[in-house]
Design a protein around this motif. Structure first.
Motif, PDB file in Angstrom:
ATOM      1  N   PRO A 219      40.391  -3.013  15.233  1.00  0.00           N
ATOM      2  CA  PRO A 219      41.488  -3.041  14.255  1.00  0.00           C
ATOM      3  C   PRO A 219      41.654  -4.354  13.502  1.00  0.00           C
ATOM      4  N   ARG A 220      41.262  -5.480  14.109  1.00  0.00           N
ATOM      5  CA  ARG A 220      41.543  -6.768  13.467  1.00  0.00           C
ATOM      6  C   ARG A 220      40.282  -7.428  12.911  1.00  0.00           C
ATOM      7  N   VAL A 221      39.274  -6.617  12.621  1.00  0.00           N
ATOM      8  CA  VAL A 221      38.041  -7.130  12.012  1.00  0.00           C
ATOM      9  C   VAL A 221      37.991  -6.721  10.543  1.00  0.00           C
ATOM     10  N   TYR A 222      37.791  -7.721   9.686  1.00  0.00           N
ATOM     11  CA  TYR A 222      37.711  -7.538   8.240  1.00  0.00           C
ATOM     12  C   TYR A 222      36.303  -7.894   7.752  1.00  0.00           C
ATOM     13  N   ILE A 223      36.021  -7.561   6.505  1.00  0.00           N
ATOM     14  CA  ILE A 223      34.748  -7.930   5.869  1.00  0.00           C
ATOM     15  C   ILE A 223      35.056  -8.624   4.557  1.00  0.00           C
ATOM     16  N   ASP A 224      34.464  -9.811   4.335  1.00  0.00           N
ATOM     17  CA  ASP A 224      34.569 -10.386   2.997  1.00  0.00           C
ATOM     18  C   ASP A 224      33.271 -10.144   2.238  1.00  0.00           C
ATOM     19  N   LEU A 225      33.371 -10.097   0.928  1.00  0.00           N
ATOM     20  CA  LEU A 225      32.265  -9.671   0.069  1.00  0.00           C
ATOM     21  C   LEU A 225      31.585 -10.841  -0.623  1.00  0.00           C
ATOM     22  N   SER A 226      31.633 -12.012  -0.005  1.00  0.00           N
ATOM     23  CA  SER A 226      31.106 -13.219  -0.629  1.00  0.00           C
ATOM     24  C   SER A 226      29.589 -13.334  -0.488  1.00  0.00           C
ATOM     25  N   GLY A 227      29.032 -14.205  -1.317  1.00  0.00           N
ATOM     26  CA  GLY A 227      27.624 -14.553  -1.187  1.00  0.00           C
ATOM     27  C   GLY A 227      26.658 -13.598  -1.857  1.00  0.00           C
ATOM     28  N   TRP A 228      27.160 -12.488  -2.388  1.00  0.00           N
ATOM     29  CA  TRP A 228      26.341 -11.504  -3.086  1.00  0.00           C
ATOM     30  C   TRP A 228      27.060 -11.106  -4.371  1.00  0.00           C
ATOM     31  N   SER A 229      26.313 -10.888  -5.422  1.00  0.00           N
ATOM     32  CA  SER A 229      26.884 -10.240  -6.590  1.00  0.00           C
ATOM     33  C   SER A 229      27.159  -8.785  -6.232  1.00  0.00           C
ATOM     34  N   PRO A 230      28.304  -8.231  -6.632  1.00  0.00           N
ATOM     35  CA  PRO A 230      28.602  -6.818  -6.337  1.00  0.00           C
ATOM     36  C   PRO A 230      27.540  -5.845  -6.819  1.00  0.00           C
ATOM     37  N   ARG A 231      26.749  -6.229  -7.807  1.00  0.00           N
ATOM     38  CA  ARG A 231      25.719  -5.304  -8.294  1.00  0.00           C
ATOM     39  C   ARG A 231      24.672  -5.005  -7.219  1.00  0.00           C
ATOM     40  N   TYR A 232      24.589  -5.869  -6.199  1.00  0.00           N
ATOM     41  CA  TYR A 232      23.599  -5.680  -5.146  1.00  0.00           C
ATOM     42  C   TYR A 232      24.198  -5.137  -3.845  1.00  0.00           C
ATOM     43  N   PHE A 233      25.481  -4.766  -3.866  1.00  0.00           N
ATOM     44  CA  PHE A 233      26.094  -4.228  -2.651  1.00  0.00           C
ATOM     45  C   PHE A 233      25.398  -2.929  -2.250  1.00  0.00           C
ATOM     46  N   PRO A 234      25.074  -2.757  -0.967  1.00  0.00           N
ATOM     47  CA  PRO A 234      24.491  -1.489  -0.543  1.00  0.00           C
ATOM     48  C   PRO A 234      25.493  -0.353  -0.677  1.00  0.00           C
ATOM     49  N   PRO A 235      25.027   0.860  -0.950  1.00  0.00           N
ATOM     50  CA  PRO A 235      25.944   1.971  -1.222  1.00  0.00           C
ATOM     51  C   PRO A 235      26.901   2.266  -0.085  1.00  0.00           C
ATOM     52  N   GLN A 236      26.476   2.085   1.167  1.00  0.00           N
ATOM     53  CA  GLN A 236      27.391   2.396   2.266  1.00  0.00           C
ATOM     54  C   GLN A 236      28.558   1.408   2.319  1.00  0.00           C
ATOM     55  N   LEU A 237      28.325   0.167   1.890  1.00  0.00           N
ATOM     56  CA  LEU A 237      29.419  -0.801   1.830  1.00  0.00           C
ATOM     57  C   LEU A 237      30.443  -0.380   0.791  1.00  0.00           C
ATOM     58  N   VAL A 238      29.985   0.059  -0.357  1.00  0.00           N
ATOM     59  CA  VAL A 238      30.886   0.529  -1.414  1.00  0.00           C
ATOM     60  C   VAL A 238      31.658   1.759  -0.936  1.00  0.00           C
ATOM     61  N   GLN A 239      30.964   2.669  -0.269  1.00  0.00           N
ATOM     62  CA  GLN A 239      31.607   3.892   0.232  1.00  0.00           C
ATOM     63  C   GLN A 239      32.745   3.563   1.204  1.00  0.00           C
ATOM     64  N   TYR A 240      32.480   2.662   2.151  1.00  0.00           N
ATOM     65  CA  TYR A 240      33.498   2.321   3.144  1.00  0.00           C
ATOM     66  C   TYR A 240      34.629   1.504   2.524  1.00  0.00           C
ATOM     67  N   ALA A 241      34.292   0.643   1.555  1.00  0.00           N
ATOM     68  CA  ALA A 241      35.335  -0.127   0.881  1.00  0.00           C
ATOM     69  C   ALA A 241      36.300   0.788   0.145  1.00  0.00           C
ATOM     70  N   ASN A 242      35.808   1.896  -0.339  1.00  0.00           N
ATOM     71  CA  ASN A 242      36.637   2.869  -1.050  1.00  0.00           C
ATOM     72  C   ASN A 242      37.449   3.759  -0.129  1.00  0.00           C
ATOM     73  N   THR A 243      37.071   3.817   1.144  1.00  0.00           N
ATOM     74  CA  THR A 243      37.682   4.814   2.032  1.00  0.00           C
ATOM     75  C   THR A 243      38.216   4.173   3.323  1.00  0.00           C
ATOM     76  N   LEU A 244      37.457   4.246   4.397  1.00  0.00           N
ATOM     77  CA  LEU A 244      37.943   3.840   5.714  1.00  0.00           C
ATOM     78  C   LEU A 244      38.340   2.371   5.799  1.00  0.00           C
ATOM     79  N   LEU A 245      37.679   1.510   5.024  1.00  0.00           N
ATOM     80  CA  LEU A 245      37.945   0.070   5.107  1.00  0.00           C
ATOM     81  C   LEU A 245      38.692  -0.452   3.872  1.00  0.00           C
ATOM     82  N   ARG A 246      39.332   0.396   3.165  1.00  0.00           N
ATOM     83  CA  ARG A 246      39.979  -0.016   1.907  1.00  0.00           C
ATOM     84  C   ARG A 246      41.024  -1.103   2.124  1.00  0.00           C
ATOM     85  N   GLU A 247      41.616  -1.188   3.306  1.00  0.00           N
ATOM     86  CA  GLU A 247      42.610  -2.224   3.587  1.00  0.00           C
ATOM     87  C   GLU A 247      42.047  -3.368   4.425  1.00  0.00           C
ATOM     88  N   LYS A 248      40.715  -3.397   4.580  1.00  0.00           N
ATOM     89  CA  LYS A 248      40.099  -4.428   5.428  1.00  0.00           C
ATOM     90  C   LYS A 248      38.927  -5.124   4.743  1.00  0.00           C
TER      91      LYS A 248
END
Length: 300
Positions: A219-248
């Motif tokens: 519950p208390r683990v977050y992800i920051d999106l630093s160090g990469w341009s968003p254009r190179y984010f893997p699709p599963q990261l985008v999927q989870y950011a939009n859904t299950l991890l939207r608040e983390k």
């Protein structure tokens, strides 16, 4: 300028920026800066003092977490600028800066005493760990006294994960061993310190699925999106950011290797739901750091 962070009038909160230059020793250059600049295709990497970084973010109506990195066990040198300088100068720019400290776990009991002093006398709000540079596994019990202190004070522990360019292209990778940065090691830490907020820094190449698994499970683990341009984010990261991890999921740039402008320009083209964008850019970080109604109050 001193004052509380006015969350309502911020464009974003950048949870991952580096201070590479001291106001006391402005001409000291860090080894690896040239290689990092080459890796990120930005030429010579610019370096900033705390006041310069504060002004940079103030002009952009953003707040930022600032830190140095202590890797004395590997470099033989204390961090420059020192944690104390970062914290003191950040306090003078508290309208835009949130100070973190960095203590190499190899310092042992002396490191714990240092960390306690940085918390109690300098008001740091969290700690940055860089397992690859500090050459330790986060779940090594020798680091646990530091984590106990961080949990005791309700602060945030931010851990570099994956491979984001440090040492890349240098002979032998600059001696950096990527194995220490597997986010799965943080699963043990999250289980053993269930009341400590943990940020997994960066898209965790090549362990993105491991990072997503830990963040969804603990519950208390977050992800920051630093160090990469968003254009190179893997699709599963985008999927989870939009859904299950939207608040983390948290905005982070890794400035100065990536500017917030470049990051946000690419983020605009990412398929993120409109209602999720403000969560990532500032609301999740505001909640994590207890920033509410223009105050820097501690979380309840």
């Amino acid at each position: 300028m001193t004052g509380a962070i006015d969350v309502e009038n911020l464009v974003a909160i950048d949870v991952h920026t580096h201070v590479h230059r001291s106001t006391a020793k402005p001409d000291v250059e860090h080894s690896g800066n040239e290689a990092m600049g080459e890796y990120f295709k930005i030429g010579t990497m610019p370096t900033y003092t705390v006041p310069e970084l504060a002004e940079y973010y103030r002009e952009r109506s953003m707040a930022a977490v600032v830190f140095t990195v202590d890797s004395v066990s590997q470099s033989g040198d204390d961090p420059e600028p020192a944690n104390e300088e970062v914290a003191q100068l950040a306090a003078a720019h508290s309208d835009v800066l949130i100070p973190f400290a960095s203590v190499d776990p190899a310092r042992g009991a002396a490191g714990v005493r240092l960390a306690r002093r940085l918390i109690e006398e300098y008001g740091v709000r969290g700690f940055k760990f860089h397992p690859s540079v500090q050459a330790f596994y986060p779940n090594d019990r020798s680091a646990y006294p530091l984590f106990e202190l961080i949990q005791e004070h309700g602060l945030v522990a931010l851990f570099h994960t994956g491979q984001t360019g440090v040492g890349a292209g240098q002979r032998g990778g600059g001696g950096i061993r990527v194995k220490y940065a597997n986010p799965l090691h943080l699963d043990d830490v999250a289980a053993d310190f269930p009341d400590m907020d943990i940020v997994l820094a960066h898209p965790s190449f090549p362990w993105q699925d491991e990072a997503l698994s830990v963040a969804t499970h603990k519950p208390r683990v977050y992800i920051d999106l630093s160090g990469w341009s968003p254009r190179y984010f893997p699709p599963q990261l985008v999927q989870y950011a939009n859904t299950l991890l939207r608040e983390k999921v948290l905005f982070g740039s890794d400035f100065p290797v990536i500017t917030p402008e470049r990051w946000m320009s690419d983020f605009e083209r990412l398929e993120i739901k409109p209602e999720v964008r403000p969560l990532i850019l500032k609301e999740n970080a505001a909640r994590l750091f207890g920033l509410r109604n223009g105050t820097n109050a501690e979380k309840g």
